[in-house]
Design an enzyme around this catalytic site. Sequence first.
Site, PDB file in Angstrom:
ATOM      1  N   ASP A 103       0.835  -1.199   0.000  1.00  0.00           N
ATOM      2  CA  ASP A 103       0.000   0.000   0.000  1.00  0.00           C
ATOM      3  C   ASP A 103       0.874   1.255   0.000  1.00  0.00           C
ATOM      4  OD1 ASP A 103       0.969  -0.569   2.547  1.00  0.00           O
ATOM      5  OD2 ASP A 103      -0.901  -0.150   3.593  1.00  0.00           O
ATOM      6  N   ASP A 106       6.846   3.862   3.433  1.00  0.00           N
ATOM      7  CA  ASP A 106       7.000   5.071   4.240  1.00  0.00           C
ATOM      8  C   ASP A 106       8.493   5.257   4.550  1.00  0.00           C
ATOM      9  OD1 ASP A 106       6.382   7.208   5.861  1.00  0.00           O
ATOM     10  OD2 ASP A 106       5.627   6.021   7.522  1.00  0.00           O
ATOM     11  N   GLY A 108      10.482   2.705   4.642  1.00  0.00           N
ATOM     12  CA  GLY A 108      11.132   1.627   3.895  1.00  0.00           C
ATOM     13  C   GLY A 108      11.674   0.531   4.798  1.00  0.00           C
ATOM     14  N   LYS A 109      11.491   0.709   6.103  1.00  0.00           N
ATOM     15  CA  LYS A 109      12.085  -0.230   7.062  1.00  0.00           C
ATOM     16  C   LYS A 109      11.534  -1.651   6.906  1.00  0.00           C
ATOM     17  CE  LYS A 109      13.288  -0.686  11.880  1.00  0.00           C
ATOM     18  NZ  LYS A 109      13.059  -0.348  13.248  1.00  0.00           N
ATOM     19  N   ARG A 168     -10.315   1.835   6.449  1.00  0.00           N
ATOM     20  CA  ARG A 168      -9.811   1.032   5.331  1.00  0.00           C
ATOM     21  C   ARG A 168     -10.827   0.896   4.201  1.00  0.00           C
ATOM     22  NH1 ARG A 168      -5.031  -1.486   7.150  1.00  0.00           N
ATOM     23  NH2 ARG A 168      -5.078  -2.235   9.280  1.00  0.00           N
TER      24      ARG A 168
HETATM   25  P1  IMP Z   1       7.616   1.520   6.580  1.00  0.00           P
HETATM   26  O1  IMP Z   1       8.291   0.325   7.152  1.00  0.00           O
HETATM   27  O2  IMP Z   1       7.905   2.771   7.360  1.00  0.00           O
HETATM   28  O3  IMP Z   1       7.875   1.716   5.099  1.00  0.00           O
HETATM   29  O4  IMP Z   1       6.066   1.285   6.871  1.00  0.00           O
HETATM   30  C1  IMP Z   1       5.141   0.975   5.918  1.00  0.00           C
HETATM   31  C2  IMP Z   1       3.814   0.635   6.582  1.00  0.00           C
HETATM   32  O5  IMP Z   1       3.407   1.640   7.526  1.00  0.00           O
HETATM   33  C3  IMP Z   1       2.715   0.609   5.524  1.00  0.00           C
HETATM   34  O6  IMP Z   1       2.609  -0.671   4.933  1.00  0.00           O
HETATM   35  C4  IMP Z   1       1.495   1.046   6.289  1.00  0.00           C
HETATM   36  O7  IMP Z   1       0.855  -0.075   6.862  1.00  0.00           O
HETATM   37  C5  IMP Z   1       2.020   1.948   7.404  1.00  0.00           C
HETATM   38  N1  IMP Z   1       1.853   3.376   7.024  1.00  0.00           N
HETATM   39  C6  IMP Z   1       2.823   4.231   6.635  1.00  0.00           C
HETATM   40  N2  IMP Z   1       2.347   5.451   6.359  1.00  0.00           N
HETATM   41  C7  IMP Z   1       0.990   5.383   6.577  1.00  0.00           C
HETATM   42  C8  IMP Z   1      -0.090   6.349   6.450  1.00  0.00           C
HETATM   43  O8  IMP Z   1       0.086   7.525   6.056  1.00  0.00           O
HETATM   44  N3  IMP Z   1      -1.333   5.897   6.765  1.00  0.00           N
HETATM   45  C9  IMP Z   1      -1.577   4.620   7.193  1.00  0.00           C
HETATM   46  N4  IMP Z   1      -0.593   3.689   7.305  1.00  0.00           N
HETATM   47  C10 IMP Z   1       0.675   4.060   7.002  1.00  0.00           C
END
Ligand code: IMP
Length: 178
Positions: A103, A106, A108-109, A168
């Site tokens: 989806d 963010d 990327g972690k 959602r």
């Molecule tokens: P990352 O590991 O920081 O890239 O986290 C990605 C995950 O964080 C996504 O798959 C989402 O489930 C959640 N996430 C990041 N940004 C948002 C947002 O703006 N709204 C809702 N969920 C988010």
Amino acid sequence: MSVIQVHDKKFQPYIGEQQLQERIREISAALSNDLKGKKPLFIAILNGSFMFAADVFKNLTIEAEISFIKLVSYKGTKSTGNVVTSIGLDEDLYGRTVVILEDIVDTGKTLSQFLPQLEHQQPEKLLIASLLTKPEAMKYPIKIDYLGFSVPNKFLLGYGLDYDGLGRNLPEIYQLVE
Ligand code: IMP
């Protein structure tokens, strides 16, 4: 579309349903064109990607498979730190063309911790399709092969994305009003 309230926060319309669907049709067309004859395996990462995954998949015009996984994060040993692992991946990836459906990337972690586990299975190709990314928030650079929209670093809701469990079901994407 107008401002909505979810829990204690207000959200304003950001990407409309038609704009989302148009972009997704373009992504599906590109995937269908690029992966013709490859019988790719799509892996949708739950929960957030279920709507994006369904819409991408139903617009494909090639033979393809799909599987749904959930990522769980747990505390590893001192040296490994937090470990991300998957539940529900039964397919053998060896020699296959694999497309991850996310989806939003963010920081990327999550993906940066999970992708090496998939690469370990030696797929022929490992591609990433993400509906959204927030370049300003990216701390662990991830190469996104098929991207819907690049967005500012603000919290989004709808079309699979939730705020504390809700939102959602919205067919369009909303942005937090700060
Ligand atoms: P990352 O590991 O920081 O890239 O986290 C990605 C995950 O964080 C996504 O798959 C989402 O489930 C959640 N996430 C990041 N940004 C948002 C947002 O703006 N709204 C809702 N969920 C988010």
